[in-house]
Design a protein around this motif. Sequence first.
Motif, PDB file in Angstrom:
ATOM      1  N   TYR A  34       0.766  -0.925  -0.027  1.00  0.00           N
ATOM      2  CA  TYR A  34       0.135   0.006  -0.028  1.00  0.00           C
ATOM      3  C   TYR A  34       0.831   1.375   0.150  1.00  0.00           C
ATOM      4  CZ  TYR A  34      -3.936   3.134   1.730  1.00  0.00           C
ATOM      5  OH  TYR A  34      -4.796   4.049   1.952  1.00  0.00           O
ATOM      6  N   ILE A  62      -4.884   1.187  -8.865  1.00  0.00           N
ATOM      7  CA  ILE A  62      -4.982   2.923  -8.417  1.00  0.00           C
ATOM      8  C   ILE A  62      -6.702   3.114  -7.818  1.00  0.00           C
ATOM      9  CG2 ILE A  62      -3.595   3.708 -10.210  1.00  0.00           C
ATOM     10  CD1 ILE A  62      -5.829   4.560 -11.721  1.00  0.00           C
ATOM     11  N   PHE A 105      -0.855 -12.398   3.847  1.00  0.00           N
ATOM     12  CA  PHE A 105      -1.475 -10.941   3.646  1.00  0.00           C
ATOM     13  C   PHE A 105      -0.487 -10.227   2.716  1.00  0.00           C
ATOM     14  CE2 PHE A 105      -2.473  -6.691   5.319  1.00  0.00           C
ATOM     15  CZ  PHE A 105      -3.756  -6.823   4.727  1.00  0.00           C
ATOM     16  N   PHE A 106      -1.200  -9.457   1.779  1.00  0.00           N
ATOM     17  CA  PHE A 106      -0.459  -8.670   0.936  1.00  0.00           C
ATOM     18  C   PHE A 106       0.832  -9.333   0.104  1.00  0.00           C
ATOM     19  CE2 PHE A 106      -1.403  -3.950   0.569  1.00  0.00           C
ATOM     20  CZ  PHE A 106      -2.844  -4.263   1.043  1.00  0.00           C
ATOM     21  N   TYR A 124      -6.542 -10.956  -9.936  1.00  0.00           N
ATOM     22  CA  TYR A 124      -6.333  -9.831 -11.170  1.00  0.00           C
ATOM     23  C   TYR A 124      -6.622 -10.595 -12.366  1.00  0.00           C
ATOM     24  CZ  TYR A 124      -4.191  -6.797  -7.745  1.00  0.00           C
ATOM     25  OH  TYR A 124      -3.849  -6.010  -6.522  1.00  0.00           O
ATOM     26  N   LEU A 177     -10.839   2.132   6.502  1.00  0.00           N
ATOM     27  CA  LEU A 177     -10.309   2.005   5.174  1.00  0.00           C
ATOM     28  C   LEU A 177     -10.522   3.436   4.634  1.00  0.00           C
ATOM     29  CD1 LEU A 177     -10.904  -1.780   4.070  1.00  0.00           C
ATOM     30  CD2 LEU A 177      -8.879  -0.684   4.945  1.00  0.00           C
ATOM     31  N   PHE A 200       3.786   4.970   6.141  1.00  0.00           N
ATOM     32  CA  PHE A 200       4.080   4.257   4.944  1.00  0.00           C
ATOM     33  C   PHE A 200       5.072   5.202   4.130  1.00  0.00           C
ATOM     34  CE2 PHE A 200      -0.204   2.446   5.540  1.00  0.00           C
ATOM     35  CZ  PHE A 200       0.261   1.324   5.720  1.00  0.00           C
TER      36      PHE A 200
HETATM   37  N1  THG Z   1      -7.339  -3.282  -3.803  1.00  0.00           N
HETATM   38  C1  THG Z   1      -6.618  -3.173  -4.894  1.00  0.00           C
HETATM   39  N2  THG Z   1      -6.475  -1.936  -5.395  1.00  0.00           N
HETATM   40  C2  THG Z   1      -7.115  -0.875  -4.861  1.00  0.00           C
HETATM   41  C3  THG Z   1      -7.778  -1.023  -3.717  1.00  0.00           C
HETATM   42  C4  THG Z   1      -7.727  -2.316  -2.939  1.00  0.00           C
HETATM   43  N3  THG Z   1      -7.183   0.161  -5.422  1.00  0.00           N
HETATM   44  C5  THG Z   1      -8.200   1.100  -4.983  1.00  0.00           C
HETATM   45  C6  THG Z   1      -8.299   1.348  -3.616  1.00  0.00           C
HETATM   46  N4  THG Z   1      -8.309  -0.060  -3.146  1.00  0.00           N
HETATM   47  C7  THG Z   1      -6.686   1.881  -2.774  1.00  0.00           C
HETATM   48  N5  THG Z   1      -6.966   1.942  -1.623  1.00  0.00           N
HETATM   49  C8  THG Z   1      -6.578   1.116  -0.439  1.00  0.00           C
HETATM   50  C9  THG Z   1      -6.883   1.470   0.989  1.00  0.00           C
HETATM   51  C10 THG Z   1      -6.730   0.565   1.792  1.00  0.00           C
HETATM   52  C11 THG Z   1      -6.024  -0.596   1.472  1.00  0.00           C
HETATM   53  C12 THG Z   1      -6.022  -0.926   0.163  1.00  0.00           C
HETATM   54  C13 THG Z   1      -6.135  -0.210  -0.597  1.00  0.00           C
HETATM   55  C14 THG Z   1      -6.013  -1.786   2.509  1.00  0.00           C
HETATM   56  N6  THG Z   1      -5.438  -1.197   3.710  1.00  0.00           N
HETATM   57  C15 THG Z   1      -5.085  -2.192   4.837  1.00  0.00           C
HETATM   58  C16 THG Z   1      -5.605  -1.536   6.057  1.00  0.00           C
HETATM   59  O1  THG Z   1      -5.371  -0.235   6.140  1.00  0.00           O
HETATM   60  O2  THG Z   1      -5.675  -2.262   6.911  1.00  0.00           O
HETATM   61  C17 THG Z   1      -3.665  -2.713   4.785  1.00  0.00           C
HETATM   62  C18 THG Z   1      -2.583  -1.768   4.559  1.00  0.00           C
HETATM   63  C19 THG Z   1      -1.059  -2.432   4.879  1.00  0.00           C
HETATM   64  O3  THG Z   1      -1.172  -2.688   6.200  1.00  0.00           O
HETATM   65  O4  THG Z   1      -0.327  -2.429   3.896  1.00  0.00           O
HETATM   66  O5  THG Z   1      -5.919  -3.033   2.207  1.00  0.00           O
HETATM   67  O6  THG Z   1      -8.500  -2.396  -1.894  1.00  0.00           O
HETATM   68  N7  THG Z   1      -5.739  -4.196  -5.410  1.00  0.00           N
END
Ligand code: THG
Length: 367
Positions: free
Chosen positions: A93, A121, A175-176, A204, A242, A263
């Motif tokens: 992220y 995005i 995760f991730f 994807y 989120l 981050f």
């Molecule tokens: N997945 C994917 N693309 C995306 C999103 C997604 N693009 C648009 C949008 N969502 C982008 N924004 C986010 C916001 C939060 C997270 C992912 C994308 C998210 N956050 C976690 C949290 O905050 O708990 C983990 C963050 C971390 O620790 O790295 O997952 O959802 N493909």
Amino acid sequence: MPLISPSRRLRRTPFSEGVEAAGVKGYTVYNHMLLPTFFASVEEDYHHLKEAVQVWDVACERQVELRGPDAARLMQMLTPRDLRGMLPGRCFYVPIVDETGGMLNDPVAVKLAEDRWWISIADSDLMFWVKGIASGYRLDVLIDEPDVSPLAVQGPRSDDLMARVFGEAVRDIKFFRFGMFDFQGRSLVVARSGYSKQGGFEIYVEGSDLGMPLWNALMEAGRDLDVRAGCPNGIERVEGGLLSYGNDMTDDNTPHECGLGRFCDTQTAIGCMGRDALLRVAKEGPVQQIRAIDIGGAAVPPCDRAWPIMSGTKKIGQVTSAAWSPDFKTNVAIGMVRMTHWDDGTSVRVETSQGPRDAVVREAFWA
Ligand code: THG
């Protein structure tokens, strides 16, 4: 609300046929593309998401692909997050900021290989910024939007459903992170990620022709798991904290204001866009920051504009997302709050579109 008129500019997705057959009742527009907002009702969808498993058309999470010898260099120029330890097979992220340190997007970066990346995005035309930087610095990299559409599988039964379609090995994805998994003889990126706190995956889908076959395979395989079509849920995501780009933050906000300072490795991300501005804000600290807001009383109306947060006659912030939470029996909200009022437990007033409400600033989100 009047209808949204369809046209070529308002892009459909490879899954729209399935979404409509499942009885989608609301759409929003995200990256010029249709994004479902509810099926039964936002509340019914919410309960089901927390109990079972849903398949989400999140094709609107468009990919900006970077391909070529300078792909990794460009990716590091785009974000203040230190990517040096990021191996292929990982998702990060990443905040993306402009030269003033203002947020341009908060995507997920997917590292396919040293010379091939996807930037998944949020809702802003990020590709223009990326192309501008690549051409301005004469980088050896190709940038385009490939035919890749994420399909999310979210909810506590996600592992069971995914194992039936992609095999038991999906359970081991951390995760991730992502792995490559076969569907109908094609290899797809399957990541453990998604825009909910209920756990799950994102596939994807490379090639629009695979969209409906995969949608149908998931729906058939999950019949006894009560799988349903779903979508990012406006209640659940606020409970989970989120953030939504364009709603909770814009290019007027720094990552530090958005709580995304963790981050930013601005000291080490040498040469990234906005570095000088971010070094300043990191040193001085933000004067406002995203907070959870607990709004008392009955269910609030939809938050379709910023609601002022008041302390007496003084505006000390704004609420940008809000919803009635059946589980927490209060209105959960996200807002930007000035330093003088951001401590946990601070009493404030929120001017909703249907009048003022007492509210309390919270340090932590609910999930
Ligand atoms: N997945 C994917 N693309 C995306 C999103 C997604 N693009 C648009 C949008 N969502 C982008 N924004 C986010 C916001 C939060 C997270 C992912 C994308 C998210 N956050 C976690 C949290 O905050 O708990 C983990 C963050 C971390 O620790 O790295 O997952 O959802 N493909």
